[in-house]
Motif scaffolding. Structure first.
Motif, short mmCIF file in Angstrom:
data_model
loop_
_atom_site.label_atom_id
_atom_site.label_comp_id
_atom_site.label_asym_id
_atom_site.label_seq_id
_atom_site.Cartn_x
_atom_site.Cartn_y
_atom_site.Cartn_z
N UNK A 30 0.96 -1.14 0.07
CA UNK A 30 0.15 0.09 0.15
C UNK A 30 0.81 1.35 0.27
N UNK A 31 2.08 1.20 -0.52
CA UNK A 31 2.87 2.35 -0.82
C UNK A 31 3.66 2.77 0.45
N UNK A 32 3.84 2.03 1.54
CA UNK A 32 4.71 2.75 2.41
C UNK A 32 6.14 2.86 2.25
N UNK A 33 6.83 3.64 2.68
CA UNK A 33 8.40 3.88 2.64
C UNK A 33 8.96 2.72 3.56
N UNK A 34 9.67 1.82 2.98
CA UNK A 34 10.16 0.87 3.65
C UNK A 34 11.67 0.91 3.76
N UNK A 35 12.22 2.18 3.52
CA UNK A 35 13.60 2.61 3.67
C UNK A 35 14.10 2.44 5.39
N UNK A 36 12.99 3.02 6.10
CA UNK A 36 13.37 3.09 7.57
C UNK A 36 13.63 1.74 8.12
N UNK A 37 12.82 0.45 7.41
CA UNK A 37 12.82 -0.71 7.99
C UNK A 37 14.01 -1.55 7.44
N UNK A 38 14.32 -1.16 6.21
CA UNK A 38 15.52 -1.93 5.75
C UNK A 38 16.89 -1.11 6.50
N UNK A 39 16.79 0.18 6.77
CA UNK A 39 17.86 0.48 7.67
C UNK A 39 17.90 -0.02 8.87
N UNK A 40 16.97 -0.33 9.52
CA UNK A 40 16.87 -0.98 10.86
C UNK A 40 17.60 -2.34 10.81
N UNK A 41 17.15 -3.19 9.83
CA UNK A 41 17.61 -4.50 9.77
C UNK A 41 19.24 -4.46 9.29
N UNK A 42 19.79 -3.44 8.85
CA UNK A 42 20.94 -3.35 8.51
C UNK A 42 21.90 -2.86 9.79
N UNK B 257 12.74 -13.16 5.25
CA UNK B 257 12.06 -14.23 4.52
C UNK B 257 10.90 -13.19 4.08
N UNK B 258 10.56 -12.98 2.54
CA UNK B 258 9.63 -12.16 2.00
C UNK B 258 8.51 -12.80 1.42
N UNK B 259 7.08 -12.04 1.42
CA UNK B 259 5.96 -12.63 0.86
C UNK B 259 5.45 -11.57 0.10
N UNK B 260 4.87 -11.72 -0.84
CA UNK B 260 3.99 -10.49 -1.63
C UNK B 260 4.61 -9.46 -2.42
N UNK B 261 3.96 -8.45 -2.67
CA UNK B 261 4.55 -7.39 -3.40
C UNK B 261 5.43 -6.47 -2.43
N UNK B 262 4.69 -6.38 -1.05
CA UNK B 262 5.29 -5.42 -0.19
C UNK B 262 6.85 -6.20 0.10
N UNK C 56 13.80 -5.40 -1.93
CA UNK C 56 14.71 -4.36 -2.78
C UNK C 56 15.46 -3.12 -1.91
N UNK C 57 14.85 -2.73 -1.06
CA UNK C 57 15.13 -1.64 -0.31
C UNK C 57 16.41 -2.21 0.49
N UNK C 58 16.30 -3.44 0.86
CA UNK C 58 17.48 -4.13 1.78
C UNK C 58 18.66 -4.31 0.89
N UNK C 59 18.38 -4.76 -0.24
CA UNK C 59 19.39 -5.10 -1.39
C UNK C 59 20.16 -3.69 -1.74
N UNK C 60 19.56 -2.64 -1.83
CA UNK C 60 20.30 -1.48 -1.91
C UNK C 60 21.02 -1.36 -0.89
N UNK D 167 24.55 -8.18 0.67
CA UNK D 167 25.08 -9.58 1.12
C UNK D 167 24.18 -10.21 2.07
N UNK D 168 23.05 -9.44 2.55
CA UNK D 168 22.23 -9.94 3.61
C UNK D 168 21.36 -10.97 2.97
N UNK D 169 21.20 -12.09 3.64
CA UNK D 169 20.56 -12.97 3.20
C UNK D 169 18.90 -12.68 3.05
N UNK D 170 18.49 -13.02 1.88
CA UNK D 170 16.80 -12.94 1.52
C UNK D 170 16.49 -14.23 0.89
#
Length: 436
Positions: free
Chosen positions: A338-350, A359-364, A370-374, A378-381
């Motif tokens: 639904x269009x949420x900005x996931x950059x803060x979540x990816x930053x928190x994971x890193x 482990x990812x499911x669905x379009x979200x 993709x944010x995490x790969x950016x 090397x982080x396992x997905x």
């Protein structure tokens, strides 16, 4: 458009109900002895023989109404809703009319990006600990305007979503905002619109108190807050732990509920806290909010399976990861986008100290990945299509002690009817695999 001041204003009018889910059905029951006629419209076809699909003449039927009561799921800025208003049709919500009718000093309304469900449960529990009668209503429980629900007595603790805030023009006696992040941007349009819509509730007319966390982000938004505003610091007495709540954010939710109940009942915060502590063992934390499903011990490896299925936006997932900051985590995330900005979540994971597998499911999930790969290629997905595959991969990815965490950061509508069904599927699969 005329401004309505309660259900009585609908007498003798042709009223449309736009959206025929739980709220729409409750609205119909409320209007049966009030409106002259009722028009039922929903975006979906085949909902009910009496319901007209919006794309099959329903919108034209709504244009013939005097008033349209919009369900929360219909975006306020959608073109067809704006078109109704441009043609002189009054558009509001049943919740707004209910607030006009009810004795608002008995109502505590709670909203926020995360924490509103838990704070609603806490406030109701604290009131009951004081021997007060209290009902959980709204997003958390049932529509308060449903005539089958008795709201004539006691305190009314009302959970309010951001979808509902924008249609409310009169304030309850007490408004609590638990947090403010990014959510439902497909509905609101932009982050600025989301925050403006959320905080508009605090600026509704009528004398009222507003409680918000004492953190920099709310201090910066002080000019946008209405009512008699108080900034509430987290509760540091370990009451949250006694109640079985995990995470530092729980201390803020506890504090907001304590101060809210103290304001309503004219008791001291210390008295409310003491009574709550006496009965803390009877409090049942919400399912889907960092709920421990089971602990698995196999060949010296301990895995904790945690259901955080109510985390349908990025902010509560970040909070969940902070709870398990020192643990290896296999995070199951994703769902309907639904269009949420996931950059803060990816930053928190890193930024995590301990290892993380995503482990990812669905379009979200793909967007989170993709944010995490950016940020960290090397982080396992691992991308999966079913919950069973998600649990299987998460389980196999933890070779040492750790946590398998369902914290989706997205709604469930791509695979499930609601978050409850998703959490139930996760829990059932875990129990099956673990053998308990």
């Amino acid at each position: 458009m005329s401004r309505l001041t309660g259900f009585a204003d609908l007498a003798g009018k042709r009223v449309g109900i736009f959206g025929y889910g739980v709220e729409g059905r409750a609205t119909r029951r409320r209007l049966e002895d009030v409106a002259e006629s009722i028009v039922l419209v929903d975006d979906a076809s085949g909902v009910d023989p009496e319901v007209i699909a919006s794309h099959e003449g329903g919108l034209d039927a709504l244009l013939e109404c005097d008033v349209v009561l919009k369900s929360p799921g219909i975006p306020r800025r959608r073109a067809d809703v704006l078109d109704l208003e441009e043609h002189g049709v009054t558009v509001t919500s049943a919740l707004n009319l209910w607030l006009h009718d009810i004795e608002r000093t008995r109502v505590m309304a709670i909203t926020g990006t995360k924490g509103k469900s838990t704070t609603t449960a806490l406030a109701t529990f604290f009131l009951e600990c004081l021997g007060e009668s209290a009902s959980r209503l709204g997003n958390f429980g049932q529509p308060p305007y449903d005539p089958d629900i008795d709201v004539a007595h006691g305190w009314l603790v009302l959970e309010v979503s951001s979808f509902q805030c924008v249609d409310i023009d009169v304030a309850p006696g007490l408004v609590i905002v638990t947090s403010l992040g990014a959510d439902h941007l497909d509905w609101h349009g932009t982050l600025e619109d989301y925050r403006r819509d959320k905080l508009s509730f605090t600026r509704a007319i009528g004398d009222h108190h507003t409680l918000v966390p004492d953190i920099p982000s709310f201090r910066e938004l002080a000019a946008e807050l209405g009512g008699d505003v108080s900034f509430i610091a987290p509760d540091e007495t370990k009451l949250a732990a006694a109640l079985g709540l995990l995470g530092a954010h729980s201390n803020s939710n506890v504090a907001l509920a304590l101060h809210g109940v103290a304001l309503l009942t004219h008791r001291s915060v210390d008295e409310v806290r003491a009574r709550a502590l006496d009965s803390a063992s009877t409090f049942e934390p919400l399912r889907g909010r960092l709920t421990l499903v089971v602990i698995e011990d196999v060949d010296g490896v301990t895995r904790r399976y945690v259901d955080d299925g109510l985390a349908t936006s990025a902010l509560p997932v970040v909070a969940a990861l902070e709870v398990f900051a020192d643990d290896s985590v296999a995070l199951i995330a994703g769902g309907f986008d639904r269009g949420v900005d996931y950059a803060p979540l990816a930053e928190a994971i890193v930024a995590r100290r301990a290892s993380t597998v995503l482990i990812t499911m669905g379009e979200a999930g793909r967007r989170i990945g993709a944010e995490l790969t950016r940020l960290s290629p090397g982080l396992l997905q691992i991308e999966v299509s079913t919950m069973r595959d998600a649990v299987t991969e998460a389980r196999q990815s933890l070779s040492n002690d750790g946590v398998i965490l369902l914290s989706p950061g997205a709604p469930s509508f791509d695979l499930y009817r609601n978050w409850e069904e998703r959490s139930e599927d996760f829990t059932a699969i875990v129990h099956e695999m673990v053998g308990k």
